[in-house]
Write a protein that holds these residues in place. Sequence first.
Motif, PDB file in Angstrom:
ATOM      1  N   ALA A   1      -0.323  29.301  10.023  1.00 14.15           N
ATOM      2  CA  ALA A   1       0.643  30.375  10.241  1.00 14.15           C
ATOM      3  C   ALA A   1       0.123  31.700   9.706  1.00 14.15           C
ATOM      4  O   ALA A   1       0.307  32.753  10.326  1.00 14.15           O
ATOM      5  CB  ALA A   1       1.974  30.018   9.574  1.00 14.15           C
ATOM      6  N   GLU A   2      -0.543  31.656   8.566  1.00 16.10           N
ATOM      7  CA  GLU A   2      -1.092  32.884   7.998  1.00 16.10           C
ATOM      8  C   GLU A   2      -2.175  33.473   8.903  1.00 16.10           C
ATOM      9  O   GLU A   2      -2.232  34.691   9.097  1.00 16.10           O
ATOM     10  CB  GLU A   2      -1.671  32.606   6.611  1.00 16.10           C
ATOM     11  N   GLN A   3      -3.023  32.605   9.456  1.00 12.71           N
ATOM     12  CA  GLN A   3      -4.064  33.089  10.360  1.00 12.71           C
ATOM     13  C   GLN A   3      -3.452  33.700  11.623  1.00 12.71           C
ATOM     14  O   GLN A   3      -3.895  34.752  12.098  1.00 12.71           O
ATOM     15  CB  GLN A   3      -5.010  31.947  10.733  1.00 12.71           C
ATOM     16  N   ALA A   4      -2.440  33.037  12.155  1.00 13.30           N
ATOM     17  CA  ALA A   4      -1.753  33.598  13.326  1.00 13.30           C
ATOM     18  C   ALA A   4      -1.117  34.931  12.971  1.00 13.30           C
ATOM     19  O   ALA A   4      -1.176  35.894  13.743  1.00 13.30           O
ATOM     20  CB  ALA A   4      -0.701  32.617  13.837  1.00 13.30           C
ATOM     21  N   GLY A   5      -0.507  35.009  11.793  1.00  8.08           N
ATOM     22  CA  GLY A   5       0.110  36.256  11.346  1.00  8.08           C
ATOM     23  C   GLY A   5      -0.897  37.376  11.182  1.00  8.08           C
ATOM     24  O   GLY A   5      -0.605  38.541  11.500  1.00  8.08           O
ATOM     25  N   PHE A   6      -2.076  37.041  10.701  1.00 13.72           N
ATOM     26  CA  PHE A   6      -3.154  38.021  10.562  1.00 13.72           C
ATOM     27  C   PHE A   6      -3.464  38.662  11.911  1.00 13.72           C
ATOM     28  O   PHE A   6      -3.488  39.886  12.051  1.00 13.72           O
ATOM     29  CB  PHE A   6      -4.396  37.315  10.000  1.00 13.72           C
ATOM     30  N   HIS A   7      -3.679  37.830  12.921  1.00 10.42           N
ATOM     31  CA  HIS A   7      -4.059  38.340  14.239  1.00 10.42           C
ATOM     32  C   HIS A   7      -2.894  39.059  14.933  1.00 10.42           C
ATOM     33  O   HIS A   7      -3.093  40.095  15.572  1.00 10.42           O
ATOM     34  CB  HIS A   7      -4.569  37.192  15.110  1.00 10.42           C
TER      35      HIS A   7
ATOM     36  N   SER B   1       9.254  34.625   3.560  1.00 10.52           N
ATOM     37  CA  SER B   1      10.723  34.633   3.533  1.00 10.52           C
ATOM     38  C   SER B   1      11.301  33.454   4.299  1.00 10.52           C
ATOM     39  O   SER B   1      12.428  33.025   4.027  1.00 10.52           O
ATOM     40  CB  SER B   1      11.249  35.944   4.137  1.00 10.52           C
ATOM     41  N   LEU B   2      10.532  32.943   5.249  1.00 10.86           N
ATOM     42  CA  LEU B   2      10.948  31.773   6.023  1.00 10.86           C
ATOM     43  C   LEU B   2      10.458  30.475   5.387  1.00 10.86           C
ATOM     44  O   LEU B   2      10.615  29.401   5.961  1.00 10.86           O
ATOM     45  CB  LEU B   2      10.403  31.882   7.454  1.00 10.86           C
ATOM     46  N   ASP B   3       9.858  30.598   4.187  1.00 11.56           N
ATOM     47  CA  ASP B   3       9.309  29.460   3.451  1.00 11.56           C
ATOM     48  C   ASP B   3       8.184  28.771   4.237  1.00 11.56           C
ATOM     49  O   ASP B   3       8.054  27.549   4.221  1.00 11.56           O
ATOM     50  CB  ASP B   3      10.413  28.448   3.110  1.00 11.56           C
ATOM     51  N   VAL B   4       7.384  29.570   4.928  1.00 12.17           N
ATOM     52  CA  VAL B   4       6.213  29.065   5.649  1.00 12.17           C
ATOM     53  C   VAL B   4       4.988  29.652   4.975  1.00 12.17           C
ATOM     54  O   VAL B   4       4.799  30.867   4.969  1.00 12.17           O
ATOM     55  CB  VAL B   4       6.243  29.473   7.137  1.00 12.17           C
ATOM     56  N   ARG B   5       4.148  28.801   4.416  1.00 16.30           N
ATOM     57  CA  ARG B   5       3.003  29.284   3.655  1.00 16.30           C
ATOM     58  C   ARG B   5       1.720  28.531   3.991  1.00 16.30           C
ATOM     59  O   ARG B   5       0.800  28.471   3.176  1.00 16.30           O
ATOM     60  CB  ARG B   5       3.286  29.187   2.152  1.00 16.30           C
TER      61      ARG B   5
END
Length: 208
Positions: A102-108, A94-98
């Motif tokens: 960032a995804e790895q940080a989001g996972f953890h 939604s923040l247009d970050v793909r």
Amino acid sequence: MRETVREPMLGQIRLQWWRENIAAAFEGGAVRRHAVVEALTAAIRAYCLTRAHFNRLVDAREEDLVEEPLASLDALEDYAEASSARLVYLALESLDVRDRAAEQAGFHIGIAYSLAGLLRAIPFRARIGPALVPAEIAAAASRHLDSARAHRRSIARAALPALLPAIIAERSLARLKRAGYDPFDPALTAPDTMQSWRLAIASLRKRY
């Protein structure tokens, strides 16, 4: 989910309602006249959100309808990824970050946040097996926070709002540690009156 419905069948009906509305949002179907469905459909279509994340979220909530506890740390982490990390992924989109960092940080962060929440919920019916001790789960959550922060220098500023749950998880784990890892300590039921300030400061400092 299990805390809001007493009969598993009612929960299944509710989840199927959501599956149908999510499918319609992605497949260009008619939008049900419902405030949340309308807003969610608009976001899905505007930001090209990933359907698999929604499917995994609903599947995780379906697992909540089962009384069987999560008996291993691996099972807890898998549930945490499905029920919490997927929300972080969607927030990033939604923040247009793909990007991968960032995804790895989001996972953890999603896993750490969920594990901290499950620890808080132990007095109220958390799905944690008796073989798992709170200190063990807290240590796992802390490791995930450390892993998330290892990506800090590679992550765009735009991703920060989606990653701030790390601040809440860290604070929750610190309070549990002070309570001797006793989730039934009455002090843990007190609200964190400084939480909004902690999040604001973290945002200003561009940290999670």
